[in-house]
Design a protein around this motif. Structure first.
Motif, PDB file in Angstrom:
ATOM      1  N   GLU A 549      24.935  89.468 -24.201  1.00  0.00           N
ATOM      2  CA  GLU A 549      23.912  90.264 -24.907  1.00  0.00           C
ATOM      3  C   GLU A 549      24.271  90.491 -26.383  1.00  0.00           C
ATOM      4  O   GLU A 549      23.411  90.749 -27.213  1.00  0.00           O
ATOM      5  N   ASN A 550      25.554  90.358 -26.709  1.00  0.00           N
ATOM      6  CA  ASN A 550      25.965  90.547 -28.108  1.00  0.00           C
ATOM      7  C   ASN A 550      25.789  89.286 -28.961  1.00  0.00           C
ATOM      8  O   ASN A 550      26.005  89.316 -30.164  1.00  0.00           O
ATOM      9  N   TYR A 551      25.476  88.182 -28.287  1.00  0.00           N
ATOM     10  CA  TYR A 551      25.415  86.906 -29.013  1.00  0.00           C
ATOM     11  C   TYR A 551      24.207  86.847 -29.951  1.00  0.00           C
ATOM     12  O   TYR A 551      23.083  87.067 -29.554  1.00  0.00           O
ATOM     13  N   LYS A 552      24.492  86.554 -31.264  1.00  0.00           N
ATOM     14  CA  LYS A 552      23.396  86.371 -32.236  1.00  0.00           C
ATOM     15  C   LYS A 552      23.427  84.917 -32.659  1.00  0.00           C
ATOM     16  O   LYS A 552      24.410  84.469 -33.265  1.00  0.00           O
ATOM     17  N   GLU A 553      22.387  84.216 -32.321  1.00  0.00           N
ATOM     18  CA  GLU A 553      22.415  82.781 -32.608  1.00  0.00           C
ATOM     19  C   GLU A 553      22.317  82.497 -34.110  1.00  0.00           C
ATOM     20  O   GLU A 553      21.480  83.080 -34.802  1.00  0.00           O
ATOM     21  N   TYR A 554      23.203  81.626 -34.595  1.00  0.00           N
ATOM     22  CA  TYR A 554      23.094  81.156 -35.980  1.00  0.00           C
ATOM     23  C   TYR A 554      22.601  79.717 -35.870  1.00  0.00           C
ATOM     24  O   TYR A 554      23.381  78.768 -35.777  1.00  0.00           O
ATOM     25  N   ASP A 555      21.283  79.564 -35.819  1.00  0.00           N
ATOM     26  CA  ASP A 555      20.736  78.245 -35.500  1.00  0.00           C
ATOM     27  C   ASP A 555      20.651  77.341 -36.729  1.00  0.00           C
ATOM     28  O   ASP A 555      21.007  77.730 -37.838  1.00  0.00           O
ATOM     29  N   ALA A 556      20.148  76.116 -36.469  1.00  0.00           N
ATOM     30  CA  ALA A 556      20.104  75.112 -37.542  1.00  0.00           C
ATOM     31  C   ALA A 556      19.276  75.598 -38.725  1.00  0.00           C
ATOM     32  O   ALA A 556      19.617  75.354 -39.885  1.00  0.00           O
ATOM     33  N   TYR A 557      18.187  76.319 -38.443  1.00  0.00           N
ATOM     34  CA  TYR A 557      17.341  76.825 -39.535  1.00  0.00           C
ATOM     35  C   TYR A 557      18.099  77.844 -40.378  1.00  0.00           C
ATOM     36  O   TYR A 557      18.056  77.810 -41.604  1.00  0.00           O
ATOM     37  N   GLN A 558      18.761  78.753 -39.680  1.00  0.00           N
ATOM     38  CA  GLN A 558      19.517  79.770 -40.427  1.00  0.00           C
ATOM     39  C   GLN A 558      20.593  79.114 -41.282  1.00  0.00           C
ATOM     40  O   GLN A 558      20.853  79.535 -42.399  1.00  0.00           O
ATOM     41  N   TYR A 559      21.189  78.089 -40.708  1.00  0.00           N
ATOM     42  CA  TYR A 559      22.236  77.382 -41.440  1.00  0.00           C
ATOM     43  C   TYR A 559      21.649  76.741 -42.701  1.00  0.00           C
ATOM     44  O   TYR A 559      22.201  76.860 -43.796  1.00  0.00           O
ATOM     45  N   GLU A 560      20.505  76.072 -42.535  1.00  0.00           N
ATOM     46  CA  GLU A 560      19.882  75.393 -43.687  1.00  0.00           C
ATOM     47  C   GLU A 560      19.437  76.406 -44.737  1.00  0.00           C
ATOM     48  O   GLU A 560      19.666  76.230 -45.927  1.00  0.00           O
ATOM     49  N   LEU A 561      18.802  77.469 -44.293  1.00  0.00           N
ATOM     50  CA  LEU A 561      18.348  78.483 -45.249  1.00  0.00           C
ATOM     51  C   LEU A 561      19.525  79.281 -45.812  1.00  0.00           C
ATOM     52  O   LEU A 561      19.445  79.835 -46.905  1.00  0.00           O
ATOM     53  N   GLY A 562      20.608  79.300 -45.057  1.00  0.00           N
ATOM     54  CA  GLY A 562      21.806  80.015 -45.501  1.00  0.00           C
ATOM     55  C   GLY A 562      22.543  79.285 -46.612  1.00  0.00           C
ATOM     56  O   GLY A 562      23.569  79.748 -47.091  1.00  0.00           O
ATOM     57  N   ARG A 563      22.025  78.144 -47.017  1.00  0.00           N
ATOM     58  CA  ARG A 563      22.681  77.389 -48.092  1.00  0.00           C
ATOM     59  C   ARG A 563      22.266  77.880 -49.477  1.00  0.00           C
ATOM     60  O   ARG A 563      22.577  77.254 -50.484  1.00  0.00           O
ATOM     61  N   LYS A 564      21.572  78.988 -49.504  1.00  0.00           N
ATOM     62  CA  LYS A 564      21.147  79.597 -50.775  1.00  0.00           C
ATOM     63  C   LYS A 564      22.343  79.841 -51.686  1.00  0.00           C
ATOM     64  O   LYS A 564      23.439  80.159 -51.213  1.00  0.00           O
ATOM     65  N   VAL A 565      22.107  79.717 -52.967  1.00  0.00           N
ATOM     66  CA  VAL A 565      23.170  79.996 -53.942  1.00  0.00           C
ATOM     67  C   VAL A 565      22.685  81.072 -54.910  1.00  0.00           C
ATOM     68  O   VAL A 565      21.476  81.231 -55.103  1.00  0.00           O
ATOM     69  N   PRO A 566      23.610  81.820 -55.505  1.00  0.00           N
ATOM     70  CA  PRO A 566      23.150  82.875 -56.424  1.00  0.00           C
ATOM     71  C   PRO A 566      22.648  82.312 -57.747  1.00  0.00           C
ATOM     72  O   PRO A 566      23.144  81.296 -58.226  1.00  0.00           O
TER      73      PRO A 566
END
Ligand code: GP9
Ligand code: MN
Length: 692
Positions: A549-566
């Motif tokens: 129940e504690n698992y928060k999925e870091y899926d492929a979309y999150q990974y791709e969108l997580g490539r944001k840079v400042p």
């Protein structure tokens, strides 16, 4: 399994038998005797290439790089094999020609390396500045023994030839050899060597070979001959690409820019006109790092401060392709996208571009770039002429002491400290100036951990036992992971950034200066490490099971969108003003030029991006692979799937329109670069020729 084992045994036994037979019959000895000229040719060429590596890169590892020796051996054998098609008396002419050719490659590269700490490329021959430089280099350098030592190769070959001639060798050998058979046998040997070589290549080798930007690495692994051969192919490719399809490309280009971009004014127009600019190319800095803290200490406190006090674009993407750092510099400067094949910096450095430095120069700015790395990395030395910098301060302009090296080169702290002195001097001499500073320490593989300084990415907890005693327990958490090492590295880079801003302030360089900072691309970290970051189970030291129940999925979309840079625009007096804000609309690197253009008073009619303060929430960020993102939706073109990013319903039309928009934009951008469409004079000439 048994069958494979048996097969292997049979193979090994046959090999053993063959070697024994060869020994008994003196086959190897006889081969050398009968093929003295060819063998001398091969050995001298391979020794020359090996010597070149040794003289240029010094370490024994480079010198005895067996991969490079294998590659040299294969290519030289291949080139020499065809000599067997000729009559023996003519073989010397053939072999000596190739020997001189290979020797020339070694000499040119030896001279070039002395000056540029890199290897030569034929693509640079088209750049006049290069010819001038190399001309000088040869004149000043020609007497160095280490450049001329390679001549011994052709001399030895010639001596061997005359000795053989005296012994009537060519007449004797003619009777014994079947020319075709011998050629095929030698070619097969060269082919076998090539296959063995190919099998030893790692994916890093292949990727670096294709990109051709880290020339030292390629020469170290592939030898100078393969490097030069590959260089010729990559240099010709842009020429071939631009040979066909000009008319169509030009028509599409004219249609795309048919309507002149209307003039507009918004509250940011000309706000920074005439101010000095420092652009910081923040290597591998990612936006998601800004939210993290370990042991109550922010991961990037200085970056966070700039973001807090300035204008911070929190949904900013870098749009790079295989050209990584260079692609982000390219798009930042030109508002064009990376090329579809090769990279703009390496393959299309001789094209015409409308760039920020060029437009600021029209306003009287002095423009420069600073990077304490080899000037030829990513072909910057050449490309910077096309971008229009007045001056490039590279490794040779910095004092690089061994103890100040982190990762790829001079540490960011030392780089900034030395740069401040240079900027100070520039500010005293020049009226208005614009400078790019490229950071280096926070570069993959983030393995110089002991040099980053103390920053723990574990978890500490104080446990109170039943008897009231307290115990401090440490959980490893991100320690030892690549992402964990990245955190230590980015924390170091951030601290360098803090020192830089403080140093500028101390020197009074922030009074009339705008700091612009961009993360150049994401750090290419494994997704599983993010899984650990968000799902660490302190009891097991592992990641929670997916069904926990504690698992928060870091899926492929999150990974791709997580490539944001400042992306940050900051001045020391911005805090509290209307400029001090966080812009959440999606924005890409190609929007920087138009956005800054409005603020500094320059305009590029052929920019592909938009002023973010004009387009606002209607913006589309296109990626080189055809993906795109808006405030509403992220679309993955390979999977033809999307992720909704807002409550707004997503329509089929929206997906189709944005996909077409992205594809068109990528085509136009690629055509501009390939066909040099911003070079007006050239295009008028081509059009006239076509009409005529
Ligand atoms: C090379 C540096 C790193 O000088 O900018 O390039 P990257 O590997 O990030 O593309
Ligand atoms: Mn980079």
């Amino acid at each position: 399994m048994k069958r494979i084992k048996n097969g292997m045994n049979v193979f090994i036994n046959t090999m053993k038998k063959n070697i024994k037979k060869a020994k008994e019959e003196h086959i190897i000895k006889n081969y050398f005797k009968e093929n003295q000229l060819f063998v001398t040719f091969v050995i001298t060429c391979v020794i020359n290439s090996t010597l070149l590596r040794f003289f240029c890169m010094h370490s024994l590892e480079n010198f005895l790089s067996w991969k490079a020796i294998l590659a040299d051996l294969s290519i030289v054998t291949l080139a020499g094999a065809f000599s067997y098609l000729l009559k023996p008396k003519n073989r010397f002419t053939y072999l000596i020609s190739f020997n001189i050719f290979f020797t020339a490659i070694c000499i040119i590269n030896s001279v070039y390396y002395t000056f540029y700490t890199s290897f030569a490329s034929i693509s640079m021959l088209s750049l006049t500045q290069y010819i001038g430089d190399v001309g000088d280099a040869v004149v000043e350098n020609v007497l160095q023994l280490k450049d001329m030592v390679y001549i011994i190769g052709p001399i030895i070959l010639t001596v061997v030839h005359f000795r053989l001639k005296r012994k009537n060798y060519y007449k004797k050998v003619d009777l014994k050899t079947d020319r075709k058979k011998k050629t095929i046998k030698t070619l097969s040997f060269a082919g076998t060597l090539a296959i063995i070589f190919l099998l030893t290549m790692s994916s890093l080798d292949i990727s670096r070979f294709l990109k051709q930007w880290n020339k030292e690495y390629i020469v170290m692994r592939f030898g100078i001959y393969v490097y030069q051969f590959n260089d010729v192919l990559t240099s010709i490719q842009p020429k071939i690409n631009s040979m066909f399809g000009y008319d169509k490309a030009n028509k599409e280009f004219s249609d795309y820019f048919l309507e002149e971009k209307p003039n507009y004014e918004n509250e940011y127009t000309n706000i920074f006109k005439g101010k000095n600019v420092i652009v910081i190319h923040a290597e591998s800095m990612m936006t998601n790092a800004m939210d993290l803290s370990f042991h109550d200490e922010e991961l990037t406190p200085n970056l966070n401060r700039l973001a807090r006090e300035g204008m911070f674009f929190s949904n900013f993407y870098s749009q790079v392709s295989v050209g990584t750092s260079s692609d982000s510099e390219f798009t930042f400067n030109t508002s064009l996208m990376p090329t579809k094949s090769g990279t703009a910096f390496v393959s299309y450095a001789d094209r015409t571009y409308i760039t920020i430095p060029k437009m600021l120069k029209e306003q009287g700015y002095y423009t420069f770039s600073m990077h304490a790395n080899n000037a030829d990395f990513w072909n910057r030395r050449n490309m910077y002429n096309s971008i229009g910098y007045d001056k490039f301060f590279s490794k040779t302009n910095y004092n690089v002491e061994k103890e100040n090296v982190i990762g790829l080169g001079l540490s960011d702290k030392e780089f900034f400290a030395q740069s401040i002195k240079k900027i100070k001097k520039i500010s005293e001499e020049k009226d208005k100036w614009y400078g790019l500073l490229i950071m280096l320490s926070n570069h993959t593989p983030f393995s110089d951990v002991d040099k980053y300084g103390e920053y723990n990415v574990d978890i500490k907890e104080t446990i109170t036992h039943e008897d009231g005693t307290e115990e401090e327990v440490t959980y490893p958490y991100m320690e030892g992971t690549k992402l964990g090492n990245y955190f230590k590295s980015i924390h170091y880079a951030d601290s360098a950034l803090g020192e830089f801003v403080a140093g500028l302030e101390e020197e009074g360089l922030l009074e009339n200066t705008v700091i612009v900072l961009y993360g150049d691309h994401d750090a290419r970290l494994p997704r599983k490490d993010y899984d650990r970051l968000y799902n660490y189970n302190m009891e097991t030291h592992e990641v929670y099971e997916e069904n926990d129940e504690n698992y928060k999925e870091y899926d492929a979309y999150q990974y791709e969108l997580g490539r944001k840079v400042p992306f940050i625009i900051w001045t020391k007096d911005m805090q509290g003003s209307n400029l001090n804000q966080t812009v959440t609309n999606v924005m890409g690197m190609y929007d920087v030029q138009p956005t800054l253009g409005n603020m500094f008073g320059f305009k590029n009619q052929y920019a592909l991006g938009n002023d973010i303060f004009q387009i606002k929430d209607k913006n589309i960020v296109a990626f080189p692979n055809g993906n795109w993102v808006t405030n509403n939706v992220y679309y993955n073109s390979q999977k033809a799937a999307y992720l909704s990013l807002s409550d707004q319903p997503i329509t089929e039309d929206e997906i189709t329109y944005n996909t077409e928009y992205t594809n068109k934009l990528l085509d136009v951008s690629n055509n501009i670069i390939t066909f040099d469409l911003l070079n007006k004079e050239k295009n008028m000439r081509i059009e006239k020729e076509n009409e005529g």
